[in-house]
Design a protein around this motif. Structure first.
Motif, PDB file in Angstrom:
ATOM      1  N   LYS A  33      -7.044 -14.318  16.895  1.00 42.93           N
ATOM      2  CA  LYS A  33      -6.304 -15.177  17.511  1.00 42.93           C
ATOM      3  C   LYS A  33      -4.780 -14.871  17.304  1.00 42.93           C
ATOM      4  N   LEU A  34      -4.337 -14.723  16.093  1.00 34.89           N
ATOM      5  CA  LEU A  34      -3.121 -14.513  15.680  1.00 34.89           C
ATOM      6  C   LEU A  34      -2.579 -13.098  16.820  1.00 34.89           C
ATOM      7  N   ALA A  35      -3.436 -12.159  16.662  1.00 32.57           N
ATOM      8  CA  ALA A  35      -3.089 -11.147  17.410  1.00 32.57           C
ATOM      9  C   ALA A  35      -3.135 -11.217  19.046  1.00 32.57           C
ATOM     10  N   ARG A  36      -3.814 -12.066  19.635  1.00 32.54           N
ATOM     11  CA  ARG A  36      -3.446 -12.361  20.958  1.00 32.54           C
ATOM     12  C   ARG A  36      -2.228 -13.095  21.103  1.00 32.54           C
ATOM     13  N   LEU A  37      -1.722 -13.970  20.240  1.00 33.14           N
ATOM     14  CA  LEU A  37      -0.604 -14.776  20.297  1.00 33.14           C
ATOM     15  C   LEU A  37       0.709 -13.943  20.459  1.00 33.14           C
ATOM     16  N   GLY A  38       0.542 -12.854  19.533  1.00 34.75           N
ATOM     17  CA  GLY A  38       2.094 -11.942  19.240  1.00 34.75           C
ATOM     18  C   GLY A  38       1.591 -10.457  19.524  1.00 34.75           C
ATOM     19  N   THR A  39       2.481  -9.677  18.794  1.00 38.44           N
ATOM     20  CA  THR A  39       2.476  -8.331  18.578  1.00 38.44           C
ATOM     21  C   THR A  39       1.825  -7.787  17.472  1.00 38.44           C
ATOM     22  N   THR A  40       1.051  -7.150  17.339  1.00 36.03           N
ATOM     23  CA  THR A  40       0.239  -6.336  16.265  1.00 36.03           C
ATOM     24  C   THR A  40       0.770  -4.766  16.073  1.00 36.03           C
ATOM     25  N   PHE A  41       1.215  -4.709  15.123  1.00 32.69           N
ATOM     26  CA  PHE A  41       1.811  -3.175  14.871  1.00 32.69           C
ATOM     27  C   PHE A  41       0.605  -2.347  13.951  1.00 32.69           C
ATOM     28  N   THR A  42      -0.117  -1.656  14.920  1.00 32.14           N
ATOM     29  CA  THR A  42      -1.376  -1.122  14.348  1.00 32.14           C
ATOM     30  C   THR A  42      -1.189  -0.305  13.486  1.00 32.14           C
ATOM     31  N   HIS A  43      -0.214   0.559  13.128  1.00 31.55           N
ATOM     32  CA  HIS A  43       0.090   1.405  12.087  1.00 31.55           C
ATOM     33  C   HIS A  43       1.191   1.097  11.192  1.00 31.55           C
ATOM     34  N   THR A  44       0.889   0.142  10.516  1.00 29.43           N
ATOM     35  CA  THR A  44       1.971  -0.395   9.553  1.00 29.43           C
ATOM     36  C   THR A  44       1.703   0.168   8.094  1.00 29.43           C
ATOM     37  N   TYR A  45       2.734   0.275   7.222  1.00 32.19           N
ATOM     38  CA  TYR A  45       2.567   0.810   6.055  1.00 32.19           C
ATOM     39  C   TYR A  45       3.290   0.244   4.838  1.00 32.19           C
ATOM     40  N   CYS A  46       2.751  -0.215   3.845  1.00 36.82           N
ATOM     41  CA  CYS A  46       3.416  -0.585   2.729  1.00 36.82           C
ATOM     42  C   CYS A  46       4.358   0.356   2.093  1.00 36.82           C
ATOM     43  N   THR A  47       5.415  -0.094   1.455  1.00 40.71           N
ATOM     44  CA  THR A  47       6.203   0.804   0.838  1.00 40.71           C
ATOM     45  C   THR A  47       5.851   1.567  -0.513  1.00 40.71           C
ATOM     46  N   ALA A  48       4.915   0.768  -1.288  1.00 39.95           N
ATOM     47  CA  ALA A  48       4.154   0.906  -2.306  1.00 39.95           C
ATOM     48  C   ALA A  48       2.750   0.554  -2.439  1.00 39.95           C
ATOM     49  N   PRO A  49       1.699   1.222  -3.030  1.00 45.60           N
ATOM     50  CA  PRO A  49       0.345   0.684  -2.944  1.00 45.60           C
ATOM     51  C   PRO A  49      -0.028  -0.174  -4.370  1.00 45.60           C
ATOM     52  N   TYR A  50       1.050  -1.051  -4.482  1.00 48.17           N
ATOM     53  CA  TYR A  50       1.037  -1.908  -5.701  1.00 48.17           C
ATOM     54  C   TYR A  50       1.545  -3.126  -5.268  1.00 48.17           C
ATOM     55  N   CYS A  51       1.092  -4.402  -5.728  1.00 50.50           N
ATOM     56  CA  CYS A  51       1.740  -5.857  -5.032  1.00 50.50           C
ATOM     57  C   CYS A  51       3.169  -5.985  -5.613  1.00 50.50           C
ATOM     58  N   ASN A  52       3.647  -5.861  -6.551  1.00 52.17           N
ATOM     59  CA  ASN A  52       4.993  -6.231  -7.035  1.00 52.17           C
ATOM     60  C   ASN A  52       6.069  -5.195  -6.373  1.00 52.17           C
ATOM     61  N   ALA A  53       5.727  -3.835  -6.354  1.00 51.38           N
ATOM     62  CA  ALA A  53       6.711  -3.101  -5.781  1.00 51.38           C
ATOM     63  C   ALA A  53       6.816  -3.383  -4.100  1.00 51.38           C
ATOM     64  N   SER A  54       5.785  -3.403  -3.787  1.00 52.76           N
ATOM     65  CA  SER A  54       5.709  -3.927  -2.210  1.00 52.76           C
ATOM     66  C   SER A  54       6.352  -4.979  -1.774  1.00 52.76           C
ATOM     67  N   VAL A 352       5.042   2.042  11.492  1.00 49.08           N
ATOM     68  CA  VAL A 352       6.349   1.185  11.243  1.00 49.08           C
ATOM     69  C   VAL A 352       6.209   0.859   9.657  1.00 49.08           C
ATOM     70  N   SER A 353       7.219   0.180   8.882  1.00 46.81           N
ATOM     71  CA  SER A 353       7.063   0.119   7.703  1.00 46.81           C
ATOM     72  C   SER A 353       7.414  -1.572   7.245  1.00 46.81           C
ATOM     73  N   LEU A 354       6.782  -1.983   6.053  1.00 44.26           N
ATOM     74  CA  LEU A 354       6.855  -3.466   5.903  1.00 44.26           C
ATOM     75  C   LEU A 354       8.114  -3.938   5.624  1.00 44.26           C
ATOM     76  N   ILE A 355       8.970  -2.834   5.425  1.00 40.46           N
ATOM     77  CA  ILE A 355      10.554  -3.060   5.011  1.00 40.46           C
ATOM     78  C   ILE A 355      11.085  -3.686   6.390  1.00 40.46           C
ATOM     79  N   ASP A 356      10.678  -3.191   7.511  1.00 39.48           N
ATOM     80  CA  ASP A 356      11.015  -3.835   8.654  1.00 39.48           C
ATOM     81  C   ASP A 356      10.931  -5.082   9.095  1.00 39.48           C
ATOM     82  N   LEU A 357       9.999  -5.939   8.225  1.00 41.90           N
ATOM     83  CA  LEU A 357       9.689  -7.185   8.253  1.00 41.90           C
ATOM     84  C   LEU A 357      10.944  -8.097   8.246  1.00 41.90           C
ATOM     85  N   PHE A 358      11.698  -7.858   7.201  1.00 38.19           N
ATOM     86  CA  PHE A 358      12.840  -8.733   6.790  1.00 38.19           C
ATOM     87  C   PHE A 358      13.960  -8.675   8.355  1.00 38.19           C
TER      88      PHE A 358
END
Length: 456
Positions: A33-54, A352-358
């Motif tokens: 439902k969220l995806a239908r309401l907005g934009t899904t970035f289908t290839h998004t990558y974290c900056t680190a495969p670890y919670c705190n750094a990400s 795209v990257s999660l640093i693009d979220l900000f």
């Protein structure tokens, strides 16, 4: 007009959500439902495969090579640390409310296992309550009796266990404990906030712990799936033969895949992870309903993201802590305020990257985007502009970087060894092309785009 922000993060939620089609059996109707309401970035990558750094990257809009936070390095008291967007929002008059796991924290499974407690207490490692106008922290997590439920480890010899296995478990949580689950209490806190929001613009952060291990959720979420008919990940027995030694060591320590398959737990583990995803989706649905009935419903942007990916046997690996696709690819869905939603594209496939979220949230809400960040706003791409195809970087520990660009993944490790995969022909990353002269130009081009350590 300045918009509110509803920010939802789920811990260890990989790309198995139904809008991404990465697992054929998963059931996530509320994320759909969220995806239908907005934009899904289908290839998004974290900056680190670890919670705190990400998460520190998300809140600063900067790569680990910029912040110096590759895992658990100090952030808040570091000289010349980067400001977080939480601080920037408060400077701009936003009321900032949060609940749950937003910054890094963890449950104390070591004490719970050693002392046979029926709950695990929460350690609020990186959250700083003074950064918020109001914050509701994580409650203790209820635990089922007779752990571990998968019987892979002997909790009677708890002190001999690898600490990484204190919570490597899955199974049914008794129904009477559901009301005590931290994510449900987080949902209730956010629901109360949205029912009576402040008059000023607000940032409301919702941090869900599931589907992080252990995968203990009530039976009805397991019942969403036919355990015996579940699809298991594709695995190649010799998959690690062509990867560098450092990658092989990361993949096989601890030897999760061998342990799981020798105990005939692979199907049960996948069942537990899918059930936990559906539990998380259920909480997301409750948050959506709270927003729909809120006075702020029409002027609130929503973002859903996962902090890192997760392997469930792919490349003979489990968990995260590697630089392959499953550990680095995450959900990222942005829903504009209703006044801006009609023209937004539904899907964007460029990496795209999660640093693009900000910068994306700031741009979407009419706020000036700070200059000294590594991320870029994706708003123009959401409204039809061709996205700028920039390599996206994921880092695990200093000196180990992986780039995703178009169909390519290029990884260079601190010892100089490399991997190269062509996702157009090899979506499972089974064939390392780094030593193939036919692709030397690709490797050289991406090698030149690797980040510099300690960049500013």
């Amino acid at each position: 007009m300045t918009s509110n922000i509803l920010f939802i993060v789920a811990d260890d939620l990989n790309s198995w959500i139904s809008p991404l089609g990465r697992h054929p059996d998963v059931k996530t109707p509320n994320i759909e439902k969220l995806a239908r309401l907005g934009t899904t970035f289908t290839h998004t990558y974290c900056t680190a495969p670890y919670c705190n750094a990400s998460r520190m990257s998300v809140f600063t809009g900067c790569l680990p090579s910029t912040t110096g936070v590759y895992a658990n390095e100090p952030f808040w008291d570091a000289p010349l640390r980067r400001p977080t967007f939480l601080e920037k929002l408060r400077e701009r008059g936003y009321f900032c409310f949060g609940a749950g796991k937003v910054f890094h924290g963890y449950f104390d499974y070591a004490t719970a296992g050693r002392d046979r407690h029926r709950h695990a207490g929460w350690v609020d490692a990186e959250n700083r309550p003074a950064m918020w106008d109001a914050f509701e922290t994580v409650n203790p997590e209820p635990l089922p009796p007779n752990r571990p439920l998968n019987k892979m480890f002997d909790f009677n010899r708890f002190e001999a266990l690898d600490p990484r296995n204190h919570h490597f478990d899955w199974g049914l949580l008794p129904d009477e404990q559901e009301s005590l689950m931290p994510d449900m209490l987080t949902t209730q806190a956010v629901t109360r906030f949205l029912a009576a929001p402040p008059q000023q613009p607000f940032f409301c952060a919702t941090g869900f712990y599931k589907p992080h291990l252990p995968w203990y959720v009530p039976k009805r979420f397991f019942d969403h799936y036919d355990r015996d008919a579940l699809s298991l990940p594709f695995v190649k027995a010799d998959d690690l033969d062509d990867v560098p030694d450092i990658a092989k060591a990361w993949a096989l320590s601890p030897p999760d895949h061998e342990t799981i398959t020798s105990h005939h737990q692979w199907r049960d583990a996948v069942h537990g992870y899918l059930a936990s995803i559906s539990y998380c989706d259920h909480q997301i649905g409750a948050i959506l309903r709270a927003l729909e009935s809120s006075p702020a419903a029409d002027d609130t942007a929503v973002v859903l993201w996962g902090d890192n990916g997760f392997h469930l046997g792919e490349k003979l690996h489990w968990r995260k802590f590697v630089l392959w696709e499953e550990a680095t690819r995450v959900p990222f869905i942005v829903i504009p305020p209703k006044s801006k939603a009609q023209a937004a594209k539904s899907r964007i496939s460029e990496p795209v990257s999660l640093i693009d979220l900000f910068p994306t949230l700031f741009d979407l809400c009419g706020l000036d985007v700070p200059q000294q960040i590594d991320g870029r706003s994706l708003v123009s791409a959401m409204y039809g502009a061709q996205p700028v195809e920039t390599p996206v970087t994921t880092t695990w520990l200093a000196g180990n970087h992986s780039l995703r660009w178009k169909n390519w993944r290029f990884t260079r490790y601190v010892d100089g060894s490399e991997e190269l995969y062509d996702h157009a022909a090899d979506p499972h990353e089974w064939n390392n092309l780094a030593g193939d002269n036919r692709f030397s130009n690709v490797s050289a081009s991406l090698r030149a785009r690797l980040p510099e350590e300690g960049a500013s």
